[in-house]
Design a protein around this motif. Sequence first.
Motif, PDB file in Angstrom:
ATOM      1  N   ARG A  56       0.834  -1.205   0.000  1.00 17.42           N
ATOM      2  CA  ARG A  56       0.000   0.000   0.000  1.00 17.42           C
ATOM      3  C   ARG A  56       0.872   1.259   0.000  1.00 17.42           C
ATOM      4  O   ARG A  56       0.574   2.223  -0.715  1.00 17.42           O
ATOM      5  N   ALA A  57       1.942   1.257   0.764  1.00 18.48           N
ATOM      6  CA  ALA A  57       2.843   2.420   0.790  1.00 18.48           C
ATOM      7  C   ALA A  57       3.518   2.616  -0.562  1.00 18.48           C
ATOM      8  O   ALA A  57       3.644   3.756  -1.043  1.00 18.48           O
ATOM      9  N   GLN A  58       3.941   1.519  -1.197  1.00 19.64           N
ATOM     10  CA  GLN A  58       4.584   1.625  -2.512  1.00 19.64           C
ATOM     11  C   GLN A  58       3.580   2.096  -3.571  1.00 19.64           C
ATOM     12  O   GLN A  58       3.918   2.902  -4.440  1.00 19.64           O
ATOM     13  N   LEU A  59       2.354   1.605  -3.511  1.00 12.26           N
ATOM     14  CA  LEU A  59       1.335   2.028  -4.458  1.00 12.26           C
ATOM     15  C   LEU A  59       0.998   3.500  -4.270  1.00 12.26           C
ATOM     16  O   LEU A  59       0.851   4.248  -5.253  1.00 12.26           O
ATOM     17  N   SER A  60       0.879   3.926  -3.036  1.00 15.62           N
ATOM     18  CA  SER A  60       0.602   5.338  -2.758  1.00 15.62           C
ATOM     19  C   SER A  60       1.703   6.233  -3.305  1.00 15.62           C
ATOM     20  O   SER A  60       1.430   7.273  -3.915  1.00 15.62           O
ATOM     21  N   LEU A  61       2.930   5.827  -3.116  1.00 12.60           N
ATOM     22  CA  LEU A  61       4.064   6.591  -3.644  1.00 12.60           C
ATOM     23  C   LEU A  61       4.010   6.656  -5.167  1.00 12.60           C
ATOM     24  O   LEU A  61       4.185   7.725  -5.762  1.00 12.60           O
ATOM     25  N   ALA A  62       3.746   5.532  -5.802  1.00 15.01           N
ATOM     26  CA  ALA A  62       3.683   5.498  -7.270  1.00 15.01           C
ATOM     27  C   ALA A  62       2.556   6.386  -7.789  1.00 15.01           C
ATOM     28  O   ALA A  62       2.740   7.118  -8.772  1.00 15.01           O
ATOM     29  N   LEU A  63       1.407   6.357  -7.142  1.00 11.78           N
ATOM     30  CA  LEU A  63       0.286   7.188  -7.590  1.00 11.78           C
ATOM     31  C   LEU A  63       0.566   8.676  -7.392  1.00 11.78           C
ATOM     32  O   LEU A  63       0.226   9.492  -8.253  1.00 11.78           O
ATOM     33  N   VAL A  68       2.234  13.835 -10.130  1.00 12.59           N
ATOM     34  CA  VAL A  68       3.202  14.908 -10.381  1.00 12.59           C
ATOM     35  C   VAL A  68       3.589  14.935 -11.862  1.00 12.59           C
ATOM     36  O   VAL A  68       3.638  16.004 -12.483  1.00 12.59           O
ATOM     37  N   VAL A  69       3.861  13.772 -12.438  1.00 12.41           N
ATOM     38  CA  VAL A  69       4.219  13.703 -13.862  1.00 12.41           C
ATOM     39  C   VAL A  69       3.045  14.146 -14.722  1.00 12.41           C
ATOM     40  O   VAL A  69       3.213  14.895 -15.688  1.00 12.41           O
ATOM     41  N   LEU A  70       1.852  13.692 -14.377  1.00 11.13           N
ATOM     42  CA  LEU A  70       0.669  14.052 -15.149  1.00 11.13           C
ATOM     43  C   LEU A  70       0.444  15.563 -15.136  1.00 11.13           C
ATOM     44  O   LEU A  70       0.229  16.170 -16.190  1.00 11.13           O
ATOM     45  N   ALA A  74       1.209  17.102 -18.653  1.00 10.64           N
ATOM     46  CA  ALA A  74      -0.071  17.373 -19.300  1.00 10.64           C
ATOM     47  C   ALA A  74      -0.518  18.814 -19.063  1.00 10.64           C
ATOM     48  O   ALA A  74      -1.344  19.336 -19.804  1.00 10.64           O
ATOM     49  N   GLY A  75       0.043  19.442 -18.040  1.00  8.98           N
ATOM     50  CA  GLY A  75      -0.305  20.833 -17.768  1.00  8.98           C
ATOM     51  C   GLY A  75       0.291  21.809 -18.769  1.00  8.98           C
ATOM     52  O   GLY A  75      -0.240  22.909 -18.966  1.00  8.98           O
ATOM     53  N   LEU A  76       1.386  21.431 -19.406  1.00  9.99           N
ATOM     54  CA  LEU A  76       2.020  22.335 -20.372  1.00  9.99           C
ATOM     55  C   LEU A  76       1.140  22.612 -21.594  1.00  9.99           C
ATOM     56  O   LEU A  76       0.967  23.778 -21.974  1.00  9.99           O
ATOM     57  N   PRO A  77       0.545  21.611 -22.245  1.00  8.14           N
ATOM     58  CA  PRO A  77      -0.357  21.926 -23.368  1.00  8.14           C
ATOM     59  C   PRO A  77      -1.552  22.779 -22.939  1.00  8.14           C
ATOM     60  O   PRO A  77      -1.988  23.653 -23.684  1.00  8.14           O
ATOM     61  N   PHE A 108      13.152  16.253 -16.238  1.00  6.35           N
ATOM     62  CA  PHE A 108      12.046  16.187 -15.280  1.00  6.35           C
ATOM     63  C   PHE A 108      11.684  14.729 -14.976  1.00  6.35           C
ATOM     64  O   PHE A 108      11.534  14.344 -13.809  1.00  6.35           O
ATOM     65  N   LEU A 109      11.572  13.903 -16.007  1.00  2.55           N
ATOM     66  CA  LEU A 109      11.240  12.489 -15.806  1.00  2.55           C
ATOM     67  C   LEU A 109      12.352  11.742 -15.077  1.00  2.55           C
ATOM     68  O   LEU A 109      12.087  10.862 -14.249  1.00  2.55           O
ATOM     69  N   ILE A 110      13.593  12.084 -15.365  1.00  2.81           N
ATOM     70  CA  ILE A 110      14.715  11.453 -14.667  1.00  2.81           C
ATOM     71  C   ILE A 110      14.684  11.826 -13.189  1.00  2.81           C
ATOM     72  O   ILE A 110      14.902  10.976 -12.318  1.00  2.81           O
ATOM     73  N   ALA A 111      14.390  13.082 -12.882  1.00  3.81           N
ATOM     74  CA  ALA A 111      14.314  13.524 -11.482  1.00  3.81           C
ATOM     75  C   ALA A 111      13.174  12.820 -10.744  1.00  3.81           C
ATOM     76  O   ALA A 111      13.339  12.393  -9.591  1.00  3.81           O
ATOM     77  N   VAL A 112      12.034  12.675 -11.398  1.00  9.69           N
ATOM     78  CA  VAL A 112      10.905  11.977 -10.760  1.00  9.69           C
ATOM     79  C   VAL A 112      11.255  10.500 -10.558  1.00  9.69           C
ATOM     80  O   VAL A 112      10.950   9.921  -9.511  1.00  9.69           O
ATOM     81  N   GLY A 113      11.912   9.884 -11.525  1.00 10.70           N
ATOM     82  CA  GLY A 113      12.329   8.488 -11.380  1.00 10.70           C
ATOM     83  C   GLY A 113      13.331   8.308 -10.252  1.00 10.70           C
ATOM     84  O   GLY A 113      13.239   7.356  -9.467  1.00 10.70           O
ATOM     85  N   TRP A 114      14.273   9.234 -10.140  1.00 10.66           N
ATOM     86  CA  TRP A 114      15.255   9.170  -9.056  1.00 10.66           C
ATOM     87  C   TRP A 114      14.555   9.303  -7.704  1.00 10.66           C
ATOM     88  O   TRP A 114      14.864   8.573  -6.760  1.00 10.66           O
ATOM     89  N   ALA A 115      13.601  10.252  -7.615  1.00 10.42           N
ATOM     90  CA  ALA A 115      12.858  10.441  -6.365  1.00 10.42           C
ATOM     91  C   ALA A 115      12.057   9.188  -6.026  1.00 10.42           C
ATOM     92  O   ALA A 115      11.987   8.778  -4.861  1.00 10.42           O
ATOM     93  N   TYR A 116      11.461   8.552  -7.041  1.00  7.48           N
ATOM     94  CA  TYR A 116      10.684   7.339  -6.782  1.00  7.48           C
ATOM     95  C   TYR A 116      11.570   6.237  -6.217  1.00  7.48           C
ATOM     96  O   TYR A 116      11.211   5.584  -5.233  1.00  7.48           O
ATOM     97  N   VAL A 117      12.718   6.018  -6.830  1.00  4.06           N
ATOM     98  CA  VAL A 117      13.617   4.954  -6.353  1.00  4.06           C
ATOM     99  C   VAL A 117      14.063   5.236  -4.924  1.00  4.06           C
ATOM    100  O   VAL A 117      14.054   4.342  -4.068  1.00  4.06           O
TER     101      VAL A 117
END
Length: 136
Positions: A56-63, A68-70, A74-77, A108-117
Amino acid sequence: MTADDPLPARRAPHPQPRARIVLAEVSRRDSRADRTRTELAQQTRVGEALVRGLVRAQLSLALRLSLVVLVGLAGLPWLFAIAPAVGRVTVLGVNLPWLLLGVASFPFLIAVGWAYVRLAERNEQDFTDLVERPER
Protein backbone atom coordinates in the motif's frame (compact mmCIF):
# COMPACT_ATOMS: atom_id res chain seq x y z
CA MET A 1 70.27 -25.06 26.69
CA THR A 2 73.06 -27.39 25.74
CA ALA A 3 73.93 -29.21 22.60
CA ASP A 4 72.74 -32.45 24.21
CA ASP A 5 69.22 -31.05 24.80
CA PRO A 6 67.22 -31.47 21.58
CA LEU A 7 64.16 -29.64 22.94
CA PRO A 8 64.24 -26.41 24.88
CA ALA A 9 62.51 -26.29 28.23
CA ARG A 10 58.87 -25.26 27.92
CA ARG A 11 57.18 -22.91 30.30
CA ALA A 12 53.70 -23.54 31.55
CA PRO A 13 51.29 -21.19 29.73
CA HIS A 14 49.46 -18.59 31.82
CA PRO A 15 45.78 -19.36 32.09
CA GLN A 16 43.50 -16.88 30.31
CA PRO A 17 40.80 -15.20 32.37
CA ARG A 18 37.41 -16.80 31.96
CA ALA A 19 34.74 -15.09 29.91
CA ARG A 20 31.10 -15.63 30.69
CA ILE A 21 28.92 -16.24 27.66
CA VAL A 22 25.19 -16.06 28.17
CA LEU A 23 23.22 -17.28 25.19
CA ALA A 24 19.79 -16.80 26.72
CA GLU A 25 20.00 -13.00 26.38
CA VAL A 26 20.86 -13.23 22.70
CA SER A 27 18.00 -15.60 21.93
CA ARG A 28 15.56 -13.51 23.96
CA ARG A 29 16.55 -10.36 22.08
CA ASP A 30 15.98 -11.85 18.62
CA SER A 31 12.85 -13.86 19.43
CA ARG A 32 10.40 -11.15 18.26
CA ALA A 33 12.31 -10.54 15.03
CA ASP A 34 12.46 -14.28 14.37
CA ARG A 35 8.76 -14.61 15.12
CA THR A 36 7.94 -11.77 12.70
CA ARG A 37 10.14 -13.27 9.97
CA THR A 38 8.40 -16.61 10.49
CA GLU A 39 5.00 -14.94 10.19
CA LEU A 40 6.13 -13.33 6.94
CA ALA A 41 7.49 -16.59 5.55
CA GLN A 42 4.43 -18.61 6.56
CA GLN A 43 2.06 -15.87 5.35
CA THR A 44 0.06 -15.65 8.56
CA ARG A 45 -2.45 -12.86 9.12
CA VAL A 46 0.18 -10.68 10.74
CA GLY A 47 2.64 -11.33 7.93
CA GLU A 48 -0.01 -10.59 5.32
CA ALA A 49 -0.90 -7.34 7.09
CA LEU A 50 2.75 -6.28 7.14
CA VAL A 51 3.25 -7.06 3.45
CA ARG A 52 -0.07 -5.40 2.58
CA GLY A 53 1.10 -2.26 4.37
CA LEU A 54 4.33 -2.23 2.36
CA VAL A 55 2.48 -2.75 -0.92
CA ARG A 56 0.00 0.00 0.00
CA ALA A 57 2.84 2.42 0.79
CA GLN A 58 4.58 1.63 -2.51
CA LEU A 59 1.34 2.03 -4.46
CA SER A 60 0.60 5.34 -2.76
CA LEU A 61 4.06 6.59 -3.64
CA ALA A 62 3.68 5.50 -7.27
CA LEU A 63 0.29 7.19 -7.59
CA ARG A 64 1.50 10.45 -6.05
CA LEU A 65 4.51 10.66 -8.35
CA SER A 66 2.36 9.70 -11.33
CA LEU A 67 0.14 12.64 -10.46
CA VAL A 68 3.20 14.91 -10.38
CA VAL A 69 4.22 13.70 -13.86
CA LEU A 70 0.67 14.05 -15.15
CA VAL A 71 0.31 17.61 -13.88
CA GLY A 72 3.84 18.55 -14.96
CA LEU A 73 3.64 17.24 -18.51
CA ALA A 74 -0.07 17.37 -19.30
CA GLY A 75 -0.31 20.83 -17.77
CA LEU A 76 2.02 22.34 -20.37
CA PRO A 77 -0.36 21.93 -23.37
CA TRP A 78 -3.14 23.39 -21.22
CA LEU A 79 -0.90 26.36 -20.42
CA PHE A 80 -0.19 26.92 -24.10
CA ALA A 81 -3.90 26.63 -24.96
CA ILE A 82 -4.99 29.03 -22.22
CA ALA A 83 -2.17 31.54 -22.78
CA PRO A 84 -1.29 31.46 -26.50
CA ALA A 85 1.26 34.23 -26.02
CA VAL A 86 3.41 31.83 -23.96
CA GLY A 87 3.28 29.32 -26.80
CA ARG A 88 4.66 31.89 -29.26
CA VAL A 89 7.77 32.71 -27.18
CA THR A 90 11.03 31.67 -28.84
CA VAL A 91 14.29 30.86 -27.10
CA LEU A 92 17.40 30.70 -29.30
CA GLY A 93 15.18 30.44 -32.37
CA VAL A 94 13.13 27.49 -31.01
CA ASN A 95 9.54 27.78 -29.81
CA LEU A 96 9.12 27.42 -26.04
CA PRO A 97 6.60 24.53 -26.28
CA TRP A 98 9.13 22.46 -28.24
CA LEU A 99 11.86 23.18 -25.71
CA LEU A 100 9.69 22.34 -22.72
CA LEU A 101 8.05 19.21 -24.12
CA GLY A 102 10.95 17.95 -26.22
CA VAL A 103 13.98 18.79 -24.10
CA ALA A 104 13.06 19.79 -20.54
CA SER A 105 10.69 16.87 -20.06
CA PHE A 106 13.52 14.31 -19.98
CA PRO A 107 15.43 15.80 -17.01
CA PHE A 108 12.05 16.19 -15.28
CA LEU A 109 11.24 12.49 -15.81
CA ILE A 110 14.71 11.45 -14.67
CA ALA A 111 14.31 13.52 -11.48
CA VAL A 112 10.91 11.98 -10.76
CA GLY A 113 12.33 8.49 -11.38
CA TRP A 114 15.26 9.17 -9.06
CA ALA A 115 12.86 10.44 -6.36
CA TYR A 116 10.68 7.34 -6.78
CA VAL A 117 13.62 4.95 -6.35
CA ARG A 118 14.90 6.81 -3.32
CA LEU A 119 11.49 6.99 -1.61
CA ALA A 120 10.64 3.36 -2.48
CA GLU A 121 13.93 2.22 -0.93
CA ARG A 122 13.10 4.26 2.17
CA ASN A 123 9.70 2.50 2.39
CA GLU A 124 11.45 -0.87 2.14
CA GLN A 125 14.01 0.14 4.78
CA ASP A 126 11.21 1.23 7.12
CA PHE A 127 9.54 -2.15 6.54
CA THR A 128 12.80 -3.99 7.27
CA ASP A 129 13.34 -1.93 10.43
CA LEU A 130 9.78 -2.74 11.55
CA VAL A 131 10.31 -6.46 10.98
CA GLU A 132 13.70 -6.58 12.69
CA ARG A 133 12.88 -4.22 15.56
CA PRO A 134 13.73 -5.83 18.90
CA GLU A 135 10.97 -6.22 21.47
CA ARG A 136 10.94 -3.45 24.04
